[in-house]
Write a protein that holds these residues in place. Structure first.
Motif, PDB file in Angstrom:
ATOM      1  N   VAL A  12      41.071  39.397  38.962  1.00  0.00           N
ATOM      2  CA  VAL A  12      41.799  40.620  39.422  1.00  0.00           C
ATOM      3  C   VAL A  12      41.492  40.755  41.034  1.00  0.00           C
ATOM      4  N   GLU A  13      42.366  41.541  41.425  1.00  0.00           N
ATOM      5  CA  GLU A  13      42.084  41.662  42.950  1.00  0.00           C
ATOM      6  C   GLU A  13      41.182  42.919  43.324  1.00  0.00           C
ATOM      7  N   LEU A  14      40.809  42.860  44.430  1.00  0.00           N
ATOM      8  CA  LEU A  14      39.734  43.834  44.831  1.00  0.00           C
ATOM      9  C   LEU A  14      40.304  45.368  44.675  1.00  0.00           C
ATOM     10  N   GLY A  15      39.464  46.326  43.949  1.00  0.00           N
ATOM     11  CA  GLY A  15      40.029  47.541  43.839  1.00  0.00           C
ATOM     12  C   GLY A  15      40.745  47.972  42.535  1.00  0.00           C
ATOM     13  N   PHE A  16      40.618  47.027  41.459  1.00  0.00           N
ATOM     14  CA  PHE A  16      40.969  47.050  40.171  1.00  0.00           C
ATOM     15  C   PHE A  16      40.188  48.054  39.343  1.00  0.00           C
TER      16      PHE A  16
END
Lengths: 99, 170
Positions: free
Chosen positions: B123-127
């Protein structure tokens, strides 16, 4: 860690809470066991949310938390009301709705 | 490293859960539940649910558990009697719980959930960060958010009506 581990742990915690509801008779401890079951479902929701890479499940978990907080507030209010009226704090004794 | 953290969290959560149902004094049960909730918050962090983990600590292990501690202290340690109204309850109930676990384990491990044997997509950063959850709550799930706040208000009023009544006033 694969998702299956989290799901099996959540199943284990859920059954622990269910056993607690079945064997305990104090309404306070039964509420605690309900918390155990709600939290295990939260763990499963978050595990699925991670497995799909979709954050919707986390919002569901937060809503479950809100519902659990409401249930705790009403349940504890009932326990305090039972205690004030000198009713027995035992779910086997308190099985009728009237006094 | 992640495995070690998972097993520590799992052990804490399970030990707390078993202590909740085994300890006889409700006060100690509440304290055991705090251990369970904090271990579970660690597991939530492993699942990259940062905001939910923080809410778990603040809302559950903080506010709700304080409420429980107050009520347990107000009601006092109620000793459960040793005699049982339903014969065999203490033997049959754990058996039923074990059966429930076996069923759930078969459902999880034995069926079409084989795709979940992996860790999931990266998942991308900030999930799971507060910003992401806040955006979801105020855009996609706005109705559920408002309904939850209404539910909290109704529960608070209900608790006051239930417990706030003085003796002799009804």
């Amino acid at each position: 860690m694969s998702t299956e581990w989290y799901l099996v742990l959540s199943a284990l915690l859920f059954s622990t809470g269910a056993v607690g509801v079945l064997i305990r008779r104090s309404p306070l401890v039964i509420l605690l066991c309900l918390e155990l079951m709600l939290n295990s479902s939260n763990l499963a929701l978050l595990a699925f949310s991670r497995a799909h890479g979709n954050a919707d499940g986390q919002v569901f978990a937060l809503v479950v938390m809100v519902v659990a907080a409401c249930e705790v507030v009403v349940g504890l209010g009932l326990i305090v009301a039972m205690y004030r009226r000198n009713l027995p704090l035992d779910v086997d004794e308190a099985r009728v709705l009237r006094k | 490293m992640q495995e070690v953290a998972f097993f520590f969290g799992a052990f804490g959560a399970l030990a707390g859960a078993i202590a909740v149902i085994r300890l006889r004094n409700p006060f100690y049960s509440v304290l055991a539940l705090v251990i369970h909730l904090i271990s579970l918050a660690g597991l939530f962090l492993l699942l990259q649910a940062e905001f939910v983990a923080a809410a778990q600590i603040v809302v559950y292990a903080g506010a709700v558990m304080v409420l429980y501690v107050f009520v347990a202290a107000y009601v006092g340690g109620v000793d459960e009697p040793f005699w049982e109204p339903i014969p065999g309850q203490r033997i049959i109930a754990p058996l039923l719980g074990g059966a429930l676990f076996v069923e759930l384990a078969i459902a999880i491990l034995g069926t079409g959930l084989k795709d979940f044997a992996s860790e999931g997509p990266s998942v991308e950063l900030g999930f799971g960060s507060p910003a992401a959850i806040g955006e979801l709550m105020l855009e996609k799930f706005l109705i559920a958010f408002e309904a939850a706040s209404m539910l909290l208000l109704i529960a608070a009023v209900g608790a006051i009506v239930l417990a706030g009544r003085r003796e002799g006033s009804d």
